[in-house]
Design a protein around this motif. Structure first.
Motif, PDB file in Angstrom:
ATOM      1  N   GLY A 129      26.809  33.170  18.028  1.00 55.21           N
ATOM      2  CA  GLY A 129      26.422  33.618  16.706  1.00 55.21           C
ATOM      3  C   GLY A 129      27.308  33.104  15.592  1.00 55.21           C
ATOM      4  O   GLY A 129      27.228  33.579  14.465  1.00 55.21           O
ATOM      5  N   VAL A 143      28.032  43.090  13.414  1.00 53.59           N
ATOM      6  CA  VAL A 143      27.434  41.747  13.423  1.00 53.59           C
ATOM      7  C   VAL A 143      28.410  40.745  12.801  1.00 53.59           C
ATOM      8  O   VAL A 143      28.592  39.634  13.302  1.00 53.59           O
ATOM      9  CB  VAL A 143      26.090  41.731  12.663  1.00 53.59           C
ATOM     10  CG1 VAL A 143      25.575  40.320  12.489  1.00 53.59           C
ATOM     11  CG2 VAL A 143      25.062  42.574  13.401  1.00 53.59           C
ATOM     12  N   GLY A 192      28.963  38.503  15.658  1.00 49.30           N
ATOM     13  CA  GLY A 192      27.841  37.584  15.601  1.00 49.30           C
ATOM     14  C   GLY A 192      26.565  38.180  16.169  1.00 49.30           C
ATOM     15  O   GLY A 192      25.459  37.814  15.780  1.00 49.30           O
ATOM     16  N   ARG A 193      26.710  39.079  17.135  1.00 50.77           N
ATOM     17  CA  ARG A 193      25.562  39.752  17.743  1.00 50.77           C
ATOM     18  C   ARG A 193      25.946  41.212  17.954  1.00 50.77           C
ATOM     19  O   ARG A 193      27.103  41.583  17.794  1.00 50.77           O
ATOM     20  CB  ARG A 193      25.214  39.109  19.087  1.00 50.77           C
ATOM     21  CG  ARG A 193      24.855  37.640  18.965  1.00 50.77           C
ATOM     22  CD  ARG A 193      24.617  36.996  20.314  1.00 50.77           C
ATOM     23  NE  ARG A 193      24.379  35.567  20.153  1.00 50.77           N
ATOM     24  CZ  ARG A 193      24.188  34.723  21.178  1.00 50.77           C
ATOM     25  NH1 ARG A 193      24.186  35.175  22.417  1.00 50.77           N
ATOM     26  NH2 ARG A 193      23.982  33.443  20.945  1.00 50.77           N
TER      27      ARG A 193
END
Lengths: 286, 189
Positions: free
Chosen positions: B169, B123, B127-128
């Motif tokens: 993200g 993450v 970001g994802r």
């Protein structure tokens, strides 16, 4: 009706059919879902398990993006829903905690005003079952086992949306769509999804028990609200069959897929082709 | 299983730490056992949930933090929903994991904190969630290289597994948040 929309990571990957069918149903019901810009992963159980401040930070960032729109935030994935909803409840109450989390956000600042809702309860409460009485393709004759999973109703929302031990929301929706809801004990019992990778045998035992109960109740399919549950019950069903030494062949559908069918949306627009266990026998019944 | 617990080994500071993190009064637990009865994974645990609660009450830091139980917990919240004393066993489990992870305490369930670390690293990086990297790294670091490889073609065919990393993200901002969270956590205690 307009809502900010947080799909979460799995709706862009392993649970694409949930996103596809939810959007199709929302469009039909006159609900506009506006995907929030540049959202980040909520951290699921991984953040809450090992770093509480990080979990709150990840949630707060997304909540602040939605807050800017002034709309309520619709979250279909149960895991993301739990994380963001509990964070929103905590951060709306505790101003000093909010200030400390905001310090870690740098460019953003969450003021504590976002309301988080799950699409199932948006349909039940904001749209209302009365609005969906005119059904082109009701689910007549279909026996369904509604499976809520763990965290849709636990911990209880403030104010509560459904009973945590014996929730009824999905049952009522499926009945309103014309289906016959079959009772079975494990409707909120954990499927083991959270330990699917790390303790697969444990997860398969839990998932297997659920599937056997659904079959014993003579369900034609299990209806789910959570991508993790769906993956465990559907994607891993062949592994469950091997472990149990018996065939199960139980289609696992998102509630939005069945709802879409009942509303007369073309089945090709509801992502049925992405299900691992074939839904053909369910589609043939309708 | 019997325990001999001299006064000198009761770590009340540990109990205070858990109470502060979870926000609930551990002394309220009267060992009714509903948490264990409802726990879906208790059958696979070394110490069931009510014993962990008792262990925290008695300040049994080492036994509790090195248990497999806290890592096997599936965060399903059944225990907290049923607890008649509002002690929030699920919240206590979160607190125990946070302490054990921060201190690098070993348990029989090393794969779980490893997975948490890899997931959060993914993450922080993207970001994802990027499933391929996630499962890839997990398999390599846990030593089960070919685990679930048969799932991959099935998922790819159904369009459920993205080959490319996700976009979005605010990765730059997230990295700073990850670092800030560590400082915030230290401040809290």
């Amino acid at each position: 009706m307009r809502y900010a929309y947080y799909p979460g990571c799995s709706l862009h990957a392993s649970a694409k059919e949930y996103d596809i069918s939810l959007r199709a149903v929302s469009e039909r019901l006159g609900i506009e879902l506006i995907e929030i810009d540049d959202w980040n992963c909520c951290g699921t159980v991984h953040a809450t398990s090992i770093d509480r401040m990080l979990a709150l930070g990840l949630a707060a960032r997304n909540l602040s993006i939605a807050e800017a729109s002034g709309l309520s935030l619709a979250i279909p994935c149960s895991g993301c829903y739990k994380n963001l909803r509990t964070a929103a409840e905590m951060l709306s109450e505790d101003a000093s905690l909010r200030a400390r989390i905001n310090a870690g956000l740098e460019t953003r600042s969450y003021q504590g005003s976002t309301t988080v809702k799950h699409p199932l309860y948006i349909i039940l409460e904001d749209v209302g079952l009365d609005s969906i009485s005119d059904l082109p393709r009701p689910l007549q004759g279909l026996k369904v086992a509604p499976y809520y999973g763990c965290v849709l109703t636990r911990p209880a929302a403030v104010p509560p949306v459904d009973d945590p031990e014996d929730p009824q929301g999905l049952d009522r929706l499926l009945e309103a769509l014309g289906a016959e809801v079959v009772p079975y004990p494990a409707k909120t019992k954990c499927c083991g999804g959270a330990v699917l990778l790390s303790h697969q045998d444990v997860a398969l035992d839990l998932t297997g028990e659920l599937l056997k109960q659904a079959r014993r109740a003579e369900a034609d399919c299990v209806v789910v609200v959570c991508p993790m549950c769906q993956l465990a019950l559907d994607g891993y069903q062949s592994k469950v069959e091997r472990r149990l030494g018996e065939r199960i062949d139980m289609p696992i559908l998102y509630f939005t897929q069945l709802m879409g069918l009942a509303l007369g949306i073309d089945e090709r627009r509801l992502g049925f082709g992405r299900l691992v266990v074939s839904p053909a026998k369910v589609l043939a019944r309708l | 299983m019997g325990w001999l617990l001299p006064n000198t080994e009761v770590d009340l500071e540990f109990r205070r730490q858990v109470e502060a993190l979870s926000g609930h009064n551990i002394a309220d637990c009267y060992q009714c056992g509903k948490c264990t009865a409802g726990c879906p994974v208790a059958f696979a645990m070394d110490y069931p949930p009510n014993q962990i609660m008792r262990g925290v009450q008695l300040g049994m830091r080492d036994a509790v933090l090195s248990s497999g139980t806290i890592w096997l917990c599936a965060s399903c919240e059944t225990c907290s929903t049923r607890c008649p004393q509002d002690v929030d066993p699920a919240g206590v489990m979160d607190a125990l994991r946070q302490i054990a992870y921060a201190e690098g305490i070993k348990s029989p369930e090393q794969a779980v904190p490893l997975f948490h670390r890899i997931f959060l690293g993914s993450v922080r990086q993207f970001g994802r969630v990027y499933e391929l990297a996630l499962v890839g790294f997990y398999n390599v670091f846990s030593g089960h290289y070919l685990k679930d490889v048969t799932m991959a073609p099935k998922m790819l065919l159904k369009g459920k597994l993205n080959l490319l990393p996700p976009k979005g993200g605010d990765v730059g901002g997230l990295k700073k948040m990850f670092d800030a969270a560590r400082e915030l956590e230290a401040e809290r205690e």
